[in-house]
Design a protein around this motif. Structure first.
Motif, mmCIF file in Angstrom:
data_model
loop_
_atom_site.group_PDB
_atom_site.id
_atom_site.type_symbol
_atom_site.label_atom_id
_atom_site.label_comp_id
_atom_site.label_asym_id
_atom_site.label_seq_id
_atom_site.Cartn_x
_atom_site.Cartn_y
_atom_site.Cartn_z
ATOM 1 N N GLU B 96 0.836 -1.194 0.000
ATOM 2 C CA GLU B 96 0.000 0.000 0.000
ATOM 3 C C GLU B 96 0.877 1.252 0.000
ATOM 4 O OE1 GLU B 96 -0.399 -2.552 2.064
ATOM 5 O OE2 GLU B 96 -2.368 -3.378 1.580
ATOM 6 N N GLY B 99 1.512 2.258 -3.210
ATOM 7 C CA GLY B 99 0.372 2.757 -3.977
ATOM 8 C C GLY B 99 -0.615 1.713 -4.463
ATOM 9 N N HIS B 100 -0.479 0.482 -3.984
ATOM 10 C CA HIS B 100 -1.323 -0.583 -4.529
ATOM 11 C C HIS B 100 -2.063 -1.357 -3.440
ATOM 12 C CE1 HIS B 100 0.345 0.169 -8.449
ATOM 13 N NE2 HIS B 100 1.517 0.276 -7.863
ATOM 14 N N LYS B 101 -3.187 -1.919 -3.828
ATOM 15 C CA LYS B 101 -4.015 -2.658 -2.885
ATOM 16 C C LYS B 101 -3.658 -4.139 -2.944
ATOM 17 C CE LYS B 101 -8.937 -2.949 -1.617
ATOM 18 N NZ LYS B 101 -9.098 -1.826 -0.685
ATOM 19 N N SER D 88 -13.481 1.267 0.632
ATOM 20 C CA SER D 88 -13.018 -0.125 0.654
ATOM 21 C C SER D 88 -13.185 -0.783 -0.705
ATOM 22 C CB SER D 88 -13.807 -0.943 1.685
ATOM 23 O OG SER D 88 -13.847 -0.279 2.923
ATOM 24 N N GLU D 96 -5.152 3.456 -0.997
ATOM 25 C CA GLU D 96 -3.887 2.759 -1.219
ATOM 26 C C GLU D 96 -2.990 3.587 -2.141
ATOM 27 O OE1 GLU D 96 -6.866 1.356 -1.523
ATOM 28 O OE2 GLU D 96 -6.923 -0.199 0.014
ATOM 29 N N HIS D 100 -1.759 4.209 1.912
ATOM 30 C CA HIS D 100 -2.275 3.670 3.173
ATOM 31 C C HIS D 100 -3.220 2.489 2.960
ATOM 32 C CE1 HIS D 100 -0.477 6.992 5.281
ATOM 33 N NE2 HIS D 100 -0.885 7.759 4.293
ATOM 34 N N LYS D 101 -3.292 1.651 3.966
ATOM 35 C CA LYS D 101 -4.130 0.452 3.900
ATOM 36 C C LYS D 101 -5.500 0.749 4.496
ATOM 37 C CE LYS D 101 -3.645 -4.517 4.951
ATOM 38 N NZ LYS D 101 -2.991 -5.027 3.749
ATOM 39 N N VAL D 102 -6.528 0.184 3.845
ATOM 40 C CA VAL D 102 -7.872 0.202 4.434
ATOM 41 C C VAL D 102 -8.018 -1.093 5.229
ATOM 42 C CG1 VAL D 102 -10.340 0.278 3.970
ATOM 43 C CG2 VAL D 102 -8.757 1.521 2.473
#
Lengths: 341, 341, 341, 341
Positions: B96, B99-101, D88, D96, D100-102
């Motif tokens: 993350e 920049g990525h999920k 989400s 992201e 940052h992470k959800v």
């Protein structure tokens, strides 16, 4: 061949290698929580005379610059640096990859002055459009600089003063710090650096270690969750001992400076060799990087026996060439070069 | 104390340490351009049976994951991973931060199946709102997994097939790859991994080296400017030799697998010790991580002599505990544990 | 007060406002999939004479620059721009926040030349350390520039040629494009721009719209998932019609240029007013921004009646002041200023 | 056709459109410094009963979420959100992309509870590996939720309490806030929201405006340089008036809630129409989104006359369909649907 291209061509200095071998079989906790990391942190705090300092070990210099600046700078904030600074040119845009702008100032032999910084910041806030611009929030300097030069104590103090007055962090890149501390002309101690900078790093890779740099937040001012951040940014070694053991060796007694002294003595001898033979230096650097002006054909002949680095063309007939000594350079190599001049 | 908490508690295995010491004084180019890096790359290509592979050395596993995934994923693209994957949980959000999920799928003993991936991707494209969502573009698996389990050749091939059909990269995290290759039940070779994955890494840190992982783009498919990108992301050591020398040692003969075999044999002995004494295993892992179900008071007593890791509570009275062997674990330690059971 | 401080001080021009009001009650799909967006895209393609172009609507110029450059640039790649470019100075580091470096070249009246770009790129690849540096991958220019100047057709073609030769994208920021197209000295048409640039945007906000810019990928070369990327970056309006309706109005007949012509005529009249009264211009800009050199006391007196913008101090006694006309500036305002000179 | 697919299908409500037209010709400063922005800010502060609040206008909801969360979250910090939350799922990974992470929690009719948040945070800190994980630092909720449901005052207060106790920001996404405030069952006022949340936004786009959302930092707690950050992130309109004028109109008297009441009344009528005819609702939502369970063939017939949205398959024979009313929905449309049931 005589190798004077850089100061990261050999493995570890003897003290470091020996300590690695001796401790190799010990079973230790990971991620920098072992006793050698703790000892090294203590020794560094002691050497800096800053009992409250927080010390972290990270494998390489670009990584330190990336991590520290990303952690310190807020959104819309940038870092002031000399246009010759390592982060300005030779780190492939690591600061920008972290989301921040490098705000360059013209250098003078690799350095920037407190007056330059002050003027930049004042001009910035006087610009009526400054809210559309990147806010200066930190100052990056290196000691020694990319040209091997050193800030004097007075210069460093002035930079520190202007940073505090203007609310900027002062960050010092010490990739070659040991060579600065060992230089005869230096009037700055490690404790001065710790006192004047908010954060700095003590280079290991170029000064006797296999890898590793020690980041010091002098005032116990490390950002929140900093160890986690180092991990997230890929800078936390599982075998953190690798760095702890090396810095433990380097900061036992005066090993760190003693190791670097060899580079200074060979560099001084090399400078004398050149100047005695009538060659001019571009800059009279007091550390382990020497910039010599050579006639093109002399340079071509010398290249057959010496690995050095092309720096730039001075004019049609002359070239600036960089020679770098290290803790591993022998005086014998210098004698051999002298014979070639 | 008997230490079975993890596989990165000791320094380097003998072959690696010896090679580091022997080559220490040699003067070599920096940044991975030395002959040991070249040799190690050649040996790895040979071991993988992929002459066209591109090989890069990076200091640690989280760093590899961060760099490879950031380089491979385009804007709006994410990576499918098991919910227990290292990138999903224990890297402090490194994907993350890039920049990525991470698109998690429920794991089965640490693994995900080709069918799961296929369904996820098909459901994604059938969702009429998918253009508002993160596109799946890569699959992350680890071999062995976080539970020490292994994909079979058939499972790996099926994953590879579905990735190719759906246009996803298949990326394998081999932090403990050597233990997977050395496992008796494994039917997957290094060459299979190179054939089925687009990119993977061969762990060094946990399998005999001091630090370092070898990233392999099997089909010569490394992203543009990849060495520069490693530098920018802080992953390029000035003394690249440190990694090259270690992998050169590990890939001389069958050192890499031989070193890891010790962990498998001690793990197997430990499993037998537990099961013979009537303890149940949570998972029958074929590699160096063992998950044992212990009565709480047994666990408390054992902790006095063995450093192991609390995994989770099974119920009021029982705890799952993880024991990890390594190349450095002696059979004598296992005998001592057996005596305690 | 006479307001000549900028060209975004009023609402929408009449044609745009009327179209918004007329279509307000219609029920339409969201996110740019309505018929007005489609019509506007068709009209823009027609005006550009590029049937294959892909057109996207985004609310503002900084957002377009941020999104387009982040989408186009790969890791380790930067964008060449004049040091006066909007992205270089006045977007608060939006390109850096997207992870990329702006590589500035000295401007000449706001412009950079093909020769400058060529030299920069060639010097870059000749530098033996270029793999440690940010790769130039795109060129950013604005038309008109921050100084109101225009590239000639020949200059634009030369820039385009060098970009293709060197493998760089050519990106044109057309925040004030309409004023460029309407300028009497301009020899560049919209179709030329579409032909020579890989991507550009047609400004709306400063040229008659309430908000909105039209991004044109001239050769159908929009990056993968670009609409999703616009959404992710926060640039996709739920009521995309707001932008479609406005560009539909602006590109009906020659509205876009006709609206801007008023700014050019008033700017020309204002220039004549100043020069006839003996004032010097800093730059002879052909568009709607005029840079006049005023004695300090004249400037002070003028400020009482005219809102203009301080540009910079020329010397102790003289100041450079910027006057900007727009589609909404009346000739009467110019007459009133003339009377004050 | 009767259009009930969403609440952003029409232009602006009458009051907003009229105010835009009336003020169109006025010459005003840019970037949100005009008097209408100021007035709107004052009216919003008054409506929230928070004189110290800082209010910013941004064009769209995803952009607000991206900007606010990127500004609030530190490195290694993530945001807790329901798994159905807009961030989400349906913002293409905007959080992201911001680094940052959800951290998703299972939802209950679109909501999460204080107890869930508390347990998550406590479990996190009890996990001995939490320093390798993403720290929870904020909670994201929406009001109304994606299922049209509402938090009660008690639920909101409990969430606020747990956030303060645990040191998390509470952030409320109010894209449809007006419909929540206008709902008959709602016991939460705008002032409650301002009191309990650290930051929230008042939706405009879906509740009567053409575009625009008002971000409220209730306690004067906006991050440093926040306007510059909005600019950098592409969210600052040059003609900021476009947003100021609209919110000025919406917050004159009780326009904002009055406009939304029409949606509630038509939604209620629609619910009655369905239930009186024997149709079941999936969720008894009190706002403008209705989830009806339809036999497949009924759904097919209805689709010929009504634009609604497929939500999901309930079983072989039945489908869940979403109907959304808005400020623009007429009671006559509802009557026409009733006739079709």
């Amino acid at each position: 061949m005589i190798l004077l291209a850089n100061d990261y061509s050999e493995g570890a200095c003897e003290a470091v290698l020996r300590h690695l071998v001796e401790t190799n079989a010990e079973t230790l906790p990971g991620y920098g929580e072992d006793l050698y990391c703790d000892r090294a942190r203590d020794k560094i705090r002691w050497a800096c005379q800053t009992p409250e300092a927080e010390v972290f070990f990270i494998s390489g210099g670009t990584q330190v610059n990336a991590i520290v600046l990303k952690a310190l700078l807020g959104p819309c904030e940038g870092v002031i640096a000399p246009d010759t600074g390592h982060i300005s040119v030779h780190e492939a845009g690591t600061v920008e990859a972290g989301g921040h702008k490098v705000l360059t100032l013209p250098n003078c032999e690799g350095k920037i002055s407190a007056a330059d910084v002050k003027r930049y910041v004042e001009d910035f806030y006087e610009d009526r459009n400054h809210s559309q611009m990147v806010y200066p929030a930190a100052v990056y300097i290196s000691y020694p600089t990319e040209y091997g030069t050193l800030y004097s104590l007075k210069e460093l103090e002035a930079l520190s003063d202007v940073c505090r007055e203007k609310g900027l962090f002062l960050y010092l890149d010490g990739a070659r710090l040991g060579y600065g501390l060992a230089a005869k002309q230096a009037d700055v101690t490690l404790s001065d650096i710790a006192r004047f900078c908010d954060v700095f790093y003590i280079g290991g890779t170029k000064t006797g270690a296999l890898c590793g740099e020690a980041v010091v937040f002098s005032k116990g001012n490390a950002p929140k969750h900093f160890t986690t951040f180092i991990r997230q940014q890929g800078g936390l070694l599982a075998k953190g001992r690798l760095l702890g053991v090396q810095f433990d060796a380097l900061f036992t007694g005066d090993t760190y400076v003693a190791v670097c002294r060899q580079a200074i003595e060979t560099a001084d001898a090399l400078k004398r060799a050149f100047t005695e033979k009538g060659y001019a230096l571009l800059i009279d650097s007091p550390t382990n990087q020497i910039f010599v002006i050579l006639d093109n054909d002399k340079y071509e002949r010398l290249k057959k026996d010496v690995v050095c680095r092309y720096w730039r063309k001075l004019d049609e007939n002359r070239t600036v060439v960089r020679f770098v000594t290290s803790w591993a350079t022998s005086m014998e190599s210098i004698d051999r070069i002298r014979a070639l001049l």
